[in-house]
Structure formats: structure tokens, C-alpha cells
Design a protein around this motif. Structure first.
Motif, PDB file in Angstrom:
ATOM      1  N   SER A  53     -12.629  -5.213 -17.314  1.00  0.00           N
ATOM      2  CA  SER A  53     -11.370  -5.895 -17.618  1.00  0.00           C
ATOM      3  C   SER A  53     -10.587  -6.275 -16.357  1.00  0.00           C
ATOM      4  CB  SER A  53     -10.490  -5.008 -18.504  1.00  0.00           C
ATOM      5  OG  SER A  53     -10.043  -3.865 -17.780  1.00  0.00           O
ATOM      6  N   GLY A  54     -11.032  -5.791 -15.204  1.00  0.00           N
ATOM      7  CA  GLY A  54     -10.359  -6.141 -13.959  1.00  0.00           C
ATOM      8  C   GLY A  54      -9.279  -5.175 -13.537  1.00  0.00           C
ATOM      9  N   GLU A  55      -9.133  -4.033 -14.232  1.00  0.00           N
ATOM     10  CA  GLU A  55      -8.088  -3.063 -13.887  1.00  0.00           C
ATOM     11  C   GLU A  55      -8.426  -2.260 -12.631  1.00  0.00           C
ATOM     12  OE1 GLU A  55      -6.752  -0.594 -17.203  1.00  0.00           O
ATOM     13  OE2 GLU A  55      -7.847  -1.948 -18.550  1.00  0.00           O
ATOM     14  N   ILE A  56      -9.704  -2.174 -12.308  1.00  0.00           N
ATOM     15  CA  ILE A  56     -10.174  -1.325 -11.218  1.00  0.00           C
ATOM     16  C   ILE A  56     -10.362  -2.154  -9.945  1.00  0.00           C
ATOM     17  CG2 ILE A  56     -12.130   0.073 -10.409  1.00  0.00           C
ATOM     18  CD1 ILE A  56     -10.415   1.529 -12.396  1.00  0.00           C
ATOM     19  N   SER A  57      -9.887  -1.602  -8.821  1.00  0.00           N
ATOM     20  CA  SER A  57     -10.070  -2.268  -7.526  1.00  0.00           C
ATOM     21  C   SER A  57     -11.110  -1.583  -6.650  1.00  0.00           C
ATOM     22  CB  SER A  57      -8.738  -2.294  -6.763  1.00  0.00           C
ATOM     23  OG  SER A  57      -7.778  -3.074  -7.447  1.00  0.00           O
ATOM     24  N   TYR A  58     -11.390  -0.289  -6.947  1.00  0.00           N
ATOM     25  CA  TYR A  58     -12.349   0.463  -6.141  1.00  0.00           C
ATOM     26  C   TYR A  58     -13.331   1.184  -7.078  1.00  0.00           C
ATOM     27  CZ  TYR A  58      -8.245   0.307  -2.983  1.00  0.00           C
ATOM     28  OH  TYR A  58      -7.145  -0.067  -2.248  1.00  0.00           O
ATOM     29  N   VAL A  59     -14.613   1.082  -6.779  1.00  0.00           N
ATOM     30  CA  VAL A  59     -15.637   1.837  -7.497  1.00  0.00           C
ATOM     31  C   VAL A  59     -16.364   2.704  -6.481  1.00  0.00           C
ATOM     32  CG1 VAL A  59     -17.767   1.744  -8.845  1.00  0.00           C
ATOM     33  CG2 VAL A  59     -15.963   0.059  -9.251  1.00  0.00           C
ATOM     34  N   LEU A  76      -7.290  -0.986   2.274  1.00  0.00           N
ATOM     35  CA  LEU A  76      -6.311  -2.068   2.362  1.00  0.00           C
ATOM     36  C   LEU A  76      -6.830  -3.409   1.846  1.00  0.00           C
ATOM     37  CD1 LEU A  76      -4.432  -1.528   5.757  1.00  0.00           C
ATOM     38  CD2 LEU A  76      -3.408  -1.683   3.484  1.00  0.00           C
ATOM     39  N   LEU A  77      -8.139  -3.549   1.682  1.00  0.00           N
ATOM     40  CA  LEU A  77      -8.698  -4.854   1.316  1.00  0.00           C
ATOM     41  C   LEU A  77      -8.094  -5.451   0.037  1.00  0.00           C
ATOM     42  CD1 LEU A  77     -12.456  -4.390   2.302  1.00  0.00           C
ATOM     43  CD2 LEU A  77     -10.762  -5.874   3.409  1.00  0.00           C
ATOM     44  N   PRO A  78      -7.923  -4.682  -1.069  1.00  0.00           N
ATOM     45  CA  PRO A  78      -7.336  -5.272  -2.281  1.00  0.00           C
ATOM     46  C   PRO A  78      -5.881  -5.721  -2.099  1.00  0.00           C
ATOM     47  CG  PRO A  78      -8.540  -3.270  -2.829  1.00  0.00           C
ATOM     48  CD  PRO A  78      -8.418  -3.309  -1.337  1.00  0.00           C
ATOM     49  N   PHE A  79      -5.213  -5.212  -1.073  1.00  0.00           N
ATOM     50  CA  PHE A  79      -3.826  -5.603  -0.817  1.00  0.00           C
ATOM     51  C   PHE A  79      -3.746  -6.833   0.090  1.00  0.00           C
ATOM     52  CE2 PHE A  79      -3.853  -1.127  -1.880  1.00  0.00           C
ATOM     53  CZ  PHE A  79      -2.824  -1.038  -2.814  1.00  0.00           C
ATOM     54  N   ILE A  80      -4.868  -7.182   0.691  1.00  0.00           N
ATOM     55  CA  ILE A  80      -4.939  -8.368   1.548  1.00  0.00           C
ATOM     56  C   ILE A  80      -5.683  -9.496   0.840  1.00  0.00           C
ATOM     57  CG2 ILE A  80      -5.854  -9.272   3.734  1.00  0.00           C
ATOM     58  CD1 ILE A  80      -5.539  -6.356   4.818  1.00  0.00           C
ATOM     59  N   ASP A  81      -6.850  -9.163   0.297  1.00  0.00           N
ATOM     60  CA  ASP A  81      -7.664 -10.129  -0.448  1.00  0.00           C
ATOM     61  C   ASP A  81      -7.468  -9.822  -1.938  1.00  0.00           C
ATOM     62  OD1 ASP A  81      -9.510 -11.924  -1.358  1.00  0.00           O
ATOM     63  OD2 ASP A  81     -11.170 -11.195  -0.118  1.00  0.00           O
ATOM     64  N   HIS A  82      -6.376 -10.294  -2.501  1.00  0.00           N
ATOM     65  CA  HIS A  82      -5.978  -9.926  -3.859  1.00  0.00           C
ATOM     66  C   HIS A  82      -7.048 -10.305  -4.883  1.00  0.00           C
ATOM     67  CE1 HIS A  82      -1.922  -8.705  -2.740  1.00  0.00           C
ATOM     68  NE2 HIS A  82      -1.901  -9.736  -1.915  1.00  0.00           N
ATOM     69  N   TYR A 109       0.844  -1.206   0.000  1.00  0.00           N
ATOM     70  CA  TYR A 109       0.000   0.000   0.000  1.00  0.00           C
ATOM     71  C   TYR A 109       0.877   1.254   0.000  1.00  0.00           C
ATOM     72  CZ  TYR A 109      -3.406   3.383   1.903  1.00  0.00           C
ATOM     73  OH  TYR A 109      -4.196   4.484   2.122  1.00  0.00           O
ATOM     74  N   ASN A 110       1.894   1.271   0.877  1.00  0.00           N
ATOM     75  CA  ASN A 110       2.798   2.423   0.942  1.00  0.00           C
ATOM     76  C   ASN A 110       3.531   2.642  -0.373  1.00  0.00           C
ATOM     77  OD1 ASN A 110       2.179   3.078   3.600  1.00  0.00           O
ATOM     78  ND2 ASN A 110       3.827   1.827   4.458  1.00  0.00           N
ATOM     79  N   LYS A 111       3.933   1.547  -1.001  1.00  0.00           N
ATOM     80  CA  LYS A 111       4.676   1.644  -2.256  1.00  0.00           C
ATOM     81  C   LYS A 111       3.799   2.209  -3.366  1.00  0.00           C
ATOM     82  CE  LYS A 111       7.388  -1.182  -5.484  1.00  0.00           C
ATOM     83  NZ  LYS A 111       7.880  -2.556  -5.780  1.00  0.00           N
ATOM     84  N   GLN A 129      -9.039  -0.936  13.444  1.00  0.00           N
ATOM     85  CA  GLN A 129      -8.895  -1.112  11.989  1.00  0.00           C
ATOM     86  C   GLN A 129      -8.550  -2.568  11.670  1.00  0.00           C
ATOM     87  OE1 GLN A 129      -5.727   1.734  11.433  1.00  0.00           O
ATOM     88  NE2 GLN A 129      -7.082   3.293  10.540  1.00  0.00           N
ATOM     89  N   GLU A 130      -7.587  -3.101  12.398  1.00  0.00           N
ATOM     90  CA  GLU A 130      -7.148  -4.479  12.187  1.00  0.00           C
ATOM     91  C   GLU A 130      -8.285  -5.459  12.476  1.00  0.00           C
ATOM     92  OE1 GLU A 130      -3.958  -6.943  14.583  1.00  0.00           O
ATOM     93  OE2 GLU A 130      -2.973  -5.603  13.149  1.00  0.00           O
ATOM     94  N   LYS A 131      -9.014  -5.190  13.536  1.00  0.00           N
ATOM     95  CA  LYS A 131     -10.123  -6.059  13.910  1.00  0.00           C
ATOM     96  C   LYS A 131     -11.193  -6.077  12.825  1.00  0.00           C
ATOM     97  CE  LYS A 131     -13.336  -6.870  17.747  1.00  0.00           C
ATOM     98  NZ  LYS A 131     -13.779  -6.371  19.074  1.00  0.00           N
ATOM     99  N   ALA A 132     -11.515  -4.915  12.247  1.00  0.00           N
ATOM    100  CA  ALA A 132     -12.538  -4.832  11.197  1.00  0.00           C
ATOM    101  C   ALA A 132     -12.107  -5.589   9.952  1.00  0.00           C
ATOM    102  CB  ALA A 132     -12.820  -3.370  10.855  1.00  0.00           C
ATOM    103  N   ILE A 133     -10.865  -5.448   9.552  1.00  0.00           N
ATOM    104  CA  ILE A 133     -10.367  -6.157   8.370  1.00  0.00           C
ATOM    105  C   ILE A 133     -10.446  -7.666   8.594  1.00  0.00           C
ATOM    106  CG2 ILE A 133      -8.298  -6.637   6.994  1.00  0.00           C
ATOM    107  CD1 ILE A 133      -7.524  -3.681   7.393  1.00  0.00           C
ATOM    108  N   THR A 134     -10.062  -8.097   9.781  1.00  0.00           N
ATOM    109  CA  THR A 134     -10.107  -9.529  10.095  1.00  0.00           C
ATOM    110  C   THR A 134     -11.532 -10.068  10.015  1.00  0.00           C
ATOM    111  OG1 THR A 134      -8.190  -9.283  11.546  1.00  0.00           O
ATOM    112  CG2 THR A 134      -9.525 -11.260  11.838  1.00  0.00           C
ATOM    113  N   VAL A 135     -12.492  -9.301  10.507  1.00  0.00           N
ATOM    114  CA  VAL A 135     -13.904  -9.701  10.431  1.00  0.00           C
ATOM    115  C   VAL A 135     -14.341  -9.859   8.973  1.00  0.00           C
ATOM    116  CG1 VAL A 135     -16.269  -8.899  10.828  1.00  0.00           C
ATOM    117  CG2 VAL A 135     -14.568  -8.736  12.655  1.00  0.00           C
ATOM    118  N   LEU A 136     -13.986  -8.894   8.140  1.00  0.00           N
ATOM    119  CA  LEU A 136     -14.429  -8.905   6.743  1.00  0.00           C
ATOM    120  C   LEU A 136     -13.826 -10.063   5.954  1.00  0.00           C
ATOM    121  CD1 LEU A 136     -14.262  -5.085   6.044  1.00  0.00           C
ATOM    122  CD2 LEU A 136     -16.338  -6.469   5.958  1.00  0.00           C
ATOM    123  N   ILE A 137     -12.525 -10.283   6.090  1.00  0.00           N
ATOM    124  CA  ILE A 137     -11.902 -11.337   5.290  1.00  0.00           C
ATOM    125  C   ILE A 137     -12.266 -12.729   5.802  1.00  0.00           C
ATOM    126  CG2 ILE A 137     -10.009  -9.844   4.549  1.00  0.00           C
ATOM    127  CD1 ILE A 137      -8.199 -11.296   6.516  1.00  0.00           C
TER     128      ILE A 137
END
Length: 437
Positions: free
Chosen positions: A109-115, A64-70, A20-22, A35-43
Motif C-alpha cells: 500500500s506504500g505505507e512502508i519506507s524501509y524493509v 535519510l533517503l526517504p526524506f530526500i527522495d520522497h 527526520y528529527n521531527k 555521509q553527504e557525499k554518499a547521499i549525493t552519489v545515490l540520488i
């Protein structure tokens, strides 16, 4: 209680943060606990309601979701153009704003991660709905994010009724749902869960009364008191604030003054021009150098350039702007890191709105102040909710009143709390040059 996060997940989050930083040239070091707890719940496959204070970093949860759940797709429903524009710019080529006239080929085409979209546009678009049933999108994991989810509770009958119909999207695509807000009351989650058809939902919440904001409530003059005029309640506030600005200039803490009508926003602005004279500008007499600005919804009627310029300037630590005289337009989604003080020239009608607006301050975790002025005329106004009257007339800790309204019964107080707990605090705002009634 949530299941503990295992080491493998922590390593995945660290890798996600690094990526994400990169991509976004950020310097995020780690996630906050909730934040960490919410992400864990979702995935894990559950739905989630997050009611966290303004400035906590709720948007980072879905960013952060697209960087965790590719390979996943994050669809964000937001109420305001300002929120959407800010997020699309931040997320660069990975994001798109859907407005009903977009080319959605990059999404297909799959290029977009966020709408990002308004509820009206995503619900009424046959093209977008058809796209979600295509083989390409049908196989992607989808997260549906409802930002500022309290709008579901506050709107939806006559004003923006599509907010009550967002559950229809669950018949178009399978998804996990994340509802985000800073101001959901104790009964709110049940209504949101019902409205969004959330199942196996976990609620993550924290007190909306941020510890780093000192709460101060003071009376202001009434225009009806003998010798006063309609402007007296505003002269009482503006004259002192502007005098302080004239003394401190660029050392003046960045301050927002909320007014309920354009009449008094303009009045305060013109008073600043007169009292500050040459000090109104920090350098050449250009709009970019103004120390005082107005911010209101009618700015949208133009090109939007002035509004964008103000928001952009406020993102900088060295902004020339020191005082913003604003309507409610400077509200949801405004990420203003350097505001140190919010003053209300009269209370808003609800405690939810008040908490949203004072949350414009203290977002960088520095100490901040929220100063509320009221008179009896304010409390007698039509549509003024009882909880706001109780807060203004508060006979005990103002932080406790906020916490209890939002369902937090026992929260440890910060050392600097409010001028009810510590009457010596905020005395500099107890002006006595005009009669008060």
C-alpha cells in the motif's frame, strides 16, 4: 573527485534533516562530509560503496533517503537479527522486518519506507518477489542497501551462500545499490562491485583506524612457561582489570574484554563475582544492577530478554554495567556509544575482525583505548592470519599497519597514536607479576 554539491541540494538536505528529527525525535544537526557525499552519489543515480569507520554513522545515509527522495523504498539486507531489530525499532512505523511470514499489505500500500531482511529470506520469498513486480511497487524508486558488505567477501561458499546471490535481486527490481562496511580491504571493492553487478559505482572510503582510539599491544604469559597454568594468561588480565574496577566502581570506564571461548568468559565472570563481592552490584542484588555481565551467542537460545536488557542498558550514559566479558557476539551492528576501552585477551584471527571489535569503543568521539594481549601460543593457533601476526609483532606504528592493510598509505597520525610511536603510553597495562614468554 566528486562533483561539488550545489546550494539547492544543501537546502534539500537541511529540510530532510529537519523532517527526520521531527519524525524520529532526533537532534541531528548536520551531515558529516562523507555521509553527504554518499547521499549525493545515490540520488544522482549511481551505485556506491561506503567503507567508513565503525561509529561514523553509515546507517544515517540510507535512513535519510526517504526524506530526500520522497516516495522511495529502501531495502536493507543485514546479517544479524540484532542489527535488524535495532533499526526497525528506531525507524518505528516507517519500517518493517521481512521474515517470510509477514503480512506485506502495508508494503504494497506504500505505507512502508524501509524493509529489513536477511538475504536468505528476501531471495527465497515468492510473495515478496511478486509484490515487487506489481504496478504499485514497480513505480517506486528503490535503493538496495547491503549492510556489513564485507560479509560478501568473508562468507558465501558454505556459510550463508545467499550472500553471493544478492545480485539476483537486480533482476526482480531496478535499483541503486549502496554497500556499507567498516572493513573492506584494498581489493574488496572490486569483488563487491562484481558480485553485486554494480555499475557506474563510486567508492567512498576513510581509514578504519579511528583517530580517537589509542592502540596498545602487549604480551601476556604463556600457559606453557614453567610455573604457569592454563589460566595464567587470563589471570594476568582479569585480576588487574577487576581490581581497578573494585577501586573505581562507577567511575570505571565502560570496558569490553573479548575472549575466544566460553570457558574463559565464564572464568572472568566468576573471578569478578569473587573479587568484587558486594561491589559486584550497584545497589540491590538484581541482574539490572550488575556491574559485570557476560555476552555471548548462546544467550540467543533463551527468550533473548537478558541480551536485550544488556544492549538497552549500554545505550544509557548512566548504565550500571562497567565491564562486559564477551565473545564475538558483541560485534557487528552493536551501537555502543559509551564504551571507552576494548581489551582483547588474545588476538582474533583476522585484522578485519580486530578493527570491527575495537570499533565498539570511542563511538561518541571521546578518547578511547584498544588493548591487545597476545603470546606465542596465540600466534601459532590454527587459522591465525599472517597480517594479525604482523600486527601483534609490529616493529613500527600499529596505526600504519592497519591503514596499509586496508589500502591507506599516507594518513596523518593523531597526537595520541600507539605504544609503538609513544612507548610511554600504555605502561599501566604492562603488568609484570607473572612470567611472560
Amino acid at each position: 573527485m566528486a562533483a561539488p554539491i550545489d546550494c539547492c541540494q544543501n537546502r534539500n538536505y537541511s529540510a530532510a534533516i529537519s523532517e527526520y528529527n521531527k519524525i524520529f525525535r532526533s537532534d541531528l544537526k548536520s551531515l558529516k562530509e562523507l555521509q553527504e557525499k554518499a547521499i549525493t552519489v545515490l540520488i544522482s543515480g549511481k551505485d556506491c560503496i561506503c567503507s567508513l569507520p565503525t561509529g561514523y554513522g553509515k546507517s544515517l545515509i540510507y535512513e535519510l533517503l526517504p526524506f530526500i527522495d520522497h516516495g522511495c523504498l529502501v531495502i536493507v539486507i543485514a546479517p544479524l537479527n540484532a542489527i535488524i531489530k535495532q533499526q526497525v525499532q528506531k525507524l518505528c512505523g516507517m519500517a518493517m522486518c521481512f521474515s517470510g511470514v509477514n503480512d506485506i499489505s502495508r508494503l504494497k500500500s506504500g505505507e512502508i519506507s524501509y524493509v529489513f531482511s536477511h538475504p536468505e529470506e528476501i531471495l527465497q520469498s515468492r510473495e515478496l518477489n511478486d509484490a515487487f513486480t506489481s504496478d504499485r511497487l514497480n513505480t517506486r524508486k528503490i535503493y538496495l542497501v547491503v549492510d556489513e558488505a564485507h560479509c560478501i567477501l568473508q562468507w558465501g561458499d558454505e556459510f550463508r551462500p545467499e550472500y553471493r546471490n544478492l545480485s539476483n535481486l537486480r533482476s526482480v527490481f531496478k535499483c541503486q545499490v549502496l554497500a556499507l562496511s567498516a572493513t573492506v580491504t584494498e581489493s574488496g571493492p572490486k569483488q563487491i562491485i562484481s558480485n553485486l553487478l554494480m555499475k557506474n559505482c563510486q567508492i567512498i572510503c576513510a581509514s578504519p583506524a579511528k583517530d580517537n582510539i589509542e592502540l596498545i599491544v602487549k604480551k601476556r604469559p604463556s600457559p606453557n612457561t614453567k610455573g604457569n597454568t592454563a589460566s595464567s594468561p587470563y589471570d594476568f588480565i582479569f585480576s588487574h582489570v577487576i581490581t581497578e574496577l573494585n577501586c573505581q566502581l562507577d567511575a570505571f570506564p565502560l570496558t569490553v574484554v573479548y575472549c575466544k571461548s566460553m570457558q574463559w568468559i565464564r572464568y572472568g565472570y566468576e573471578m569478578a563475582r569473587q573479587l568484587l563481592a558486594d561491589n559486584f552490584y550497584a545497589g540491590d542484588k538484581t541482574q539490572q544492577n550488575a556491574r559485570v555481565v557476560m555476552f555471548h551467542s548462546s544467550m540467543e537460545k533463551g527468550s533473548g530478554q537478558l541480551k536485550d536488557m544488556i544492549i538497552s542498558s549500554l545505550q544509557k550514559a548512566d548504565s550500571c554495567i562497567r565491564l562486559i566479558i564477551s565473545s564475538v557476539a558483541l560485534g557487528m551492528g552493536a551501537d555502543l556509544k559509551y564504551v571507552r576501552r576494548v581489551i582483547h585477551a588474545g588476538p582474533p584471527t583476522t585484522l578485519e575482525t580486530y578493527v570491527q571489535e575495537i570499533g565498539r569503543s570511542g563511538r561518541s568521539d571521546t578518547s578511547a583505548q584498544a588493548i591487545l594481549y597476545y603470546n606465542n601460543n596465540d600466534l601459532a593457533a590454527q587459522h591465525m592470519r599472517n597480517e594479525m601476526k604482523v600486527y601483534c609483532r609490529g616493529e613500527r606504528c600499529y596505526r600504519e599497519l592497519i591503514n596499509e592493510y586496508f589500502g591507506f598509505k599516507a594518513v596523518q597520525k593523531p597526537s595520541v597514536c600507539c605504544n609503538r610511536c609513544q612507548p610511554e603510553h600504555g605502561l599501566e597495562w604492562d603488568f609484570d607479576k607473572l612470567s611472560i614468554a
